[in-house]
Scaffold this active site. Structure first.
Site, PDB file in Angstrom:
ATOM      1  N   LYS A 179       0.860  -1.193   0.000  1.00 39.74           N
ATOM      2  CA  LYS A 179       0.000   0.000   0.000  1.00 39.74           C
ATOM      3  C   LYS A 179       0.889   1.232   0.000  1.00 39.74           C
ATOM      4  O   LYS A 179       1.935   1.255   0.664  1.00 39.74           O
ATOM      5  CB  LYS A 179      -0.860  -0.008   1.267  1.00 39.74           C
ATOM      6  CG  LYS A 179      -2.087   0.828   1.170  1.00 39.74           C
ATOM      7  CD  LYS A 179      -3.228   0.112   0.477  1.00 39.74           C
ATOM      8  CE  LYS A 179      -4.426   1.018   0.300  1.00 39.74           C
ATOM      9  NZ  LYS A 179      -5.554   0.351  -0.353  1.00 39.74           N
TER      10      LYS A 179
ATOM     11  N   GLY B 282     -25.559   3.401   0.527  1.00 43.23           N
ATOM     12  CA  GLY B 282     -24.636   4.011  -0.437  1.00 43.23           C
ATOM     13  C   GLY B 282     -25.029   3.660  -1.856  1.00 43.23           C
ATOM     14  O   GLY B 282     -25.098   2.492  -2.226  1.00 43.23           O
TER      15      GLY B 282
ATOM     16  N   ASN C 220     -20.758   4.755  -6.998  1.00 47.63           N
ATOM     17  CA  ASN C 220     -20.232   4.044  -8.172  1.00 47.63           C
ATOM     18  C   ASN C 220     -20.530   2.553  -8.153  1.00 47.63           C
ATOM     19  O   ASN C 220     -20.750   1.947  -9.191  1.00 47.63           O
ATOM     20  CB  ASN C 220     -18.711   4.237  -8.260  1.00 47.63           C
ATOM     21  CG  ASN C 220     -18.373   5.631  -8.726  1.00 47.63           C
ATOM     22  OD1 ASN C 220     -18.985   6.149  -9.649  1.00 47.63           O
ATOM     23  ND2 ASN C 220     -17.405   6.255  -8.069  1.00 47.63           N
ATOM     24  N   VAL C 221     -20.502   1.954  -6.955  1.00 49.44           N
ATOM     25  CA  VAL C 221     -20.826   0.525  -6.853  1.00 49.44           C
ATOM     26  C   VAL C 221     -22.308   0.339  -6.530  1.00 49.44           C
ATOM     27  O   VAL C 221     -22.992  -0.458  -7.174  1.00 49.44           O
ATOM     28  CB  VAL C 221     -19.966  -0.168  -5.756  1.00 49.44           C
ATOM     29  CG1 VAL C 221     -20.345  -1.634  -5.656  1.00 49.44           C
ATOM     30  CG2 VAL C 221     -18.488  -0.015  -6.054  1.00 49.44           C
TER      31      VAL C 221
HETATM   32  P1  NAD Z   1     -18.616   6.180  -3.989  1.00 49.90           P
HETATM   33  O1  NAD Z   1     -17.963   7.286  -3.242  1.00 49.90           O
HETATM   34  O2  NAD Z   1     -18.906   6.324  -5.435  1.00 49.90           O
HETATM   35  O3  NAD Z   1     -19.999   5.770  -3.275  1.00 49.90           O
HETATM   36  C1  NAD Z   1     -20.186   5.749  -1.907  1.00 49.90           C
HETATM   37  C2  NAD Z   1     -21.533   6.373  -1.644  1.00 49.90           C
HETATM   38  O4  NAD Z   1     -21.833   6.272  -0.258  1.00 49.90           O
HETATM   39  C3  NAD Z   1     -21.586   7.862  -1.985  1.00 49.90           C
HETATM   40  O5  NAD Z   1     -22.660   8.112  -2.871  1.00 49.90           O
HETATM   41  C4  NAD Z   1     -21.780   8.554  -0.627  1.00 49.90           C
HETATM   42  O6  NAD Z   1     -22.570   9.711  -0.732  1.00 49.90           O
HETATM   43  C5  NAD Z   1     -22.466   7.453   0.145  1.00 49.90           C
HETATM   44  N1  NAD Z   1     -22.345   7.560   1.595  1.00 49.90           N
HETATM   45  C6  NAD Z   1     -21.284   7.960   2.337  1.00 49.90           C
HETATM   46  N2  NAD Z   1     -21.576   7.897   3.656  1.00 49.90           N
HETATM   47  C7  NAD Z   1     -22.841   7.429   3.738  1.00 49.90           C
HETATM   48  C8  NAD Z   1     -23.708   7.126   4.816  1.00 49.90           C
HETATM   49  N3  NAD Z   1     -23.326   7.303   6.091  1.00 49.90           N
HETATM   50  N4  NAD Z   1     -24.946   6.660   4.552  1.00 49.90           N
HETATM   51  C9  NAD Z   1     -25.346   6.472   3.278  1.00 49.90           C
HETATM   52  N5  NAD Z   1     -24.567   6.734   2.200  1.00 49.90           N
HETATM   53  C10 NAD Z   1     -23.325   7.207   2.439  1.00 49.90           C
HETATM   54  O7  NAD Z   1     -17.712   4.890  -3.720  1.00 49.90           O
HETATM   55  P2  NAD Z   1     -17.798   3.509  -4.477  1.00 49.90           P
HETATM   56  O8  NAD Z   1     -16.750   3.459  -5.515  1.00 49.90           O
HETATM   57  O9  NAD Z   1     -19.210   3.221  -4.821  1.00 49.90           O
HETATM   58  O10 NAD Z   1     -17.313   2.521  -3.334  1.00 49.90           O
HETATM   59  C11 NAD Z   1     -18.170   2.182  -2.256  1.00 49.90           C
HETATM   60  C12 NAD Z   1     -17.351   1.422  -1.228  1.00 49.90           C
HETATM   61  O11 NAD Z   1     -16.800   0.261  -1.825  1.00 49.90           O
HETATM   62  C13 NAD Z   1     -16.165   2.204  -0.677  1.00 49.90           C
HETATM   63  O12 NAD Z   1     -15.964   1.801   0.660  1.00 49.90           O
HETATM   64  C14 NAD Z   1     -15.006   1.706  -1.520  1.00 49.90           C
HETATM   65  O13 NAD Z   1     -13.774   1.829  -0.842  1.00 49.90           O
HETATM   66  C15 NAD Z   1     -15.382   0.260  -1.727  1.00 49.90           C
HETATM   67  N6  NAD Z   1     -14.806  -0.341  -2.934  1.00 49.90           N
HETATM   68  C16 NAD Z   1     -15.106   0.163  -4.142  1.00 49.90           C
HETATM   69  C17 NAD Z   1     -14.570  -0.423  -5.277  1.00 49.90           C
HETATM   70  C18 NAD Z   1     -14.884   0.100  -6.642  1.00 49.90           C
HETATM   71  O14 NAD Z   1     -14.651  -0.629  -7.617  1.00 49.90           O
HETATM   72  N7  NAD Z   1     -15.421   1.302  -6.762  1.00 49.90           N
HETATM   73  C19 NAD Z   1     -13.728  -1.546  -5.173  1.00 49.90           C
HETATM   74  C20 NAD Z   1     -13.445  -2.044  -3.915  1.00 49.90           C
HETATM   75  C21 NAD Z   1     -14.001  -1.432  -2.785  1.00 49.90           C
END
Ligand code: NAD
Length: 437
Positions: A130, A234, A237-238
């Site tokens: 990391k 949430g 993106n995912v």
């Molecule tokens: P993102 O920032 O696009 O989405 C996260 C969403 O959660 C946001 O829309 C935000 O407004 C919302 N959020 C934050 N706090 C909140 C709360 N207390 N209650 C409700 N909603 C809340 O991130 P992402 O890319 O969708 O990733 C989501 C999670 O998955 C993160 O923890 C990320 O580290 C993990 N992750 C993502 C990927 C990926 O491919 N994008 C891969 C591995 C892990």
């Protein structure tokens, strides 16, 4: 961990001042396995090495940690290389605020070790590592000139490490930042598609979450998602793509929340013909945890499964994308187990982020089998198969699934790369021999 009142209690900027006064711009801590000691490049930093080695949870014989102070903007940057038996340490670069050097080191150790496990469980020929960059509050990190300089210097750090660690995007780091890293090193993934990178992995990550959840349903003898009520925290993106997949799989009802009002409105509009309840919540609002549902998908932030939220859960299965969902991986895993809730470990289901970018240098084919096999039901290291193995092991031993997953991952992480063996360690030895610092 013992707590010498010394360098580790300094803030990153106080520590940078100390290093400059000592004329140190680069330093390392490298594990000497023969003598079982973590050695510092500089005698005056050995107390930090001793502190790290005394950590019982996350040190886990990290092979090496390499740090530099940037020439511009006085920023502490580090590469934590945990284990390289399966290949170079791979994992993203985090840019974050830290109050103390202790916080900074703990985060790096925890995250690098986590990547070793995620990569090994995914059957990738990568080790774990990391990058961590401590934000200097005196600089404006939204200034593109500042960012370009910081990430280019991180690229130089990567080049100097001769490939024992390969970096990627992570929290606080953007695709543009990765382009700046890439301008100075080949040892990076997650570069922009315009430079041949793999692009946003989020849809694949959402598919991976679905695979883990379907395996958990199979494990309890349930036919599938059809007719189920699910809750999603949430919708980013995912979470956004996940909602659509859930309806494609004929979920009866989806309850979801986000703190972003625009996103909530947008998805309500897109899914207006579905049985979809979406609400805007404040960040401390935990009402989603008590939603009446069969499955809960945490797709927002970490540490959300804890003694305050677990007793409120009504779901039978928890399976999401968010990193580090358990506030305490032992006690909270046990708490879920005690309540009879099946928890699919996050580092198993959210692997597609790293899978998507792990092999960028091998080129791209349509429906890439090296990516798609993770999402099949039959490949031995697929998310489906590994979820089943972990849940079976958990049932047989009585350990929570996270414990079973960690044991499996730690064993796999000690397998040497079939062609290059434990080369990362040799690279680290050569850095030490050549006085890298
Ligand atoms: P993102 O920032 O696009 O989405 C996260 C969403 O959660 C946001 O829309 C935000 O407004 C919302 N959020 C934050 N706090 C909140 C709360 N207390 N209650 C409700 N909603 C809340 O991130 P992402 O890319 O969708 O990733 C989501 C999670 O998955 C993160 O923890 C990320 O580290 C993990 N992750 C993502 C990927 C990926 O491919 N994008 C891969 C591995 C892990």
């Amino acid at each position: 961990m013992s707590r010498p009142k010394s360098l580790i209690s300094l803030s990153p900027q106080e520590f940078v001042h100390f290093l400059k006064a000592e004329n140190i711009s680069r330093f390392y801590f490298v594990y000497d396995s023969k003598n079982n000691v973590l050695k510092s490049s500089h005698a005056q930093l050995q107390t930090i090495a001793d502190f790290i080695q005394s950590d019982k949870r996350d040190f886990m014989r990290h092979e090496g940690m390499f740090f530099q102070i940037t020439r511009h903007y006085d920023t502490l940057q580090g590469a934590f290389v945990h284990r390289t038996n399966r290949g170079p340490g791979a994992g993203g670069l985090r840019y974050w605020n830290y109050n103390t050097i202790e916080d900074y080191l703990r985060d790096g150790l925890r995250l690098a070790k986590g990547m070793t496990r995620k990569n090994a469980l995914a059957g990738l020929w990568w080790g774990g590592g990391k990058g961590v960059m401590a934000h200097n509050p005196a600089v404006d990190k939204s200034d593109p000139v500042v960012r370009a300089s910081l990430y280019q210097e991180f690229g130089e750090l990567m080049t100097s490490l001769r490939g024992c660690y390969v970096t990627a995007e992570d929290v606080g780091t953007s695709v543009t930042d990765m382009a700046n890293v890439f301008s100075k090193t080949r040892f990076t993934t997650c570069i922009p598609p315009a430079f041949g990178g793999s692009g946003n992995p989020s849809i694949a990550t959402a598919r991976g979450v679905i695979c883990g959840m379907e395996a958990a349903l199979e494990f309890i003898g349930d036919a599938g998602l059809q007719g189920k009520t699910v809750a999603v925290q949430g919708m980013g993106n995912v979470g956004g793509p996940l909602l659509r997949f859930l309806f494609d799989k004929k979920a009866k009802k989806v309850v979801a929340c986000d703190i972003d009002p625009d996103l909530v409105q947008q998805l309500k509009g897109e899914l207006s013909d579905k049985y979809f309840e979406a609400s805007m919540v404040s960040s401390g609002d935990n009402s989603i945890f008590q939603a009446e549902c069969d499955i809960f998908f945490p797709c927002a932030t970490g540490a959300i499964l804890n003694p305050r939220t677990i007793p409120r859960l009504r779901a039978r299965i928890v399976c999401g994308a968010a990193n580090n969902q358990l506030e305490d991986s032992d006690s909270d895993g046990q708490l879920l187990c005690d309540r009879g809730i099946i928890y699919v470990p996050d580092f198993l289901t959210n692997r597609m982020g790293i899978v998507n970018c792990a092999n960028e240098q091998y080129g791209y084919v349509n429906d890439d089998p090296y990516i798609e096999r993770h999402l099949t039901k039959d490949w031995e290291y697929s998310i489906h198969q590994m979820t089943l193995k972990i849940l079976q092991e958990s049932k047989a031993t009585g350990d929570p699934p996270t414990g079973a997953a960690i044991r499996m991952a730690d064993n796999l992480s000690l397998e040497n790369h079939p062609i290059f063996g434990h080369r990362g360690k040799q690279v680290i030895d050569s850095l030490v021999a050549d006085r890298w610092h």
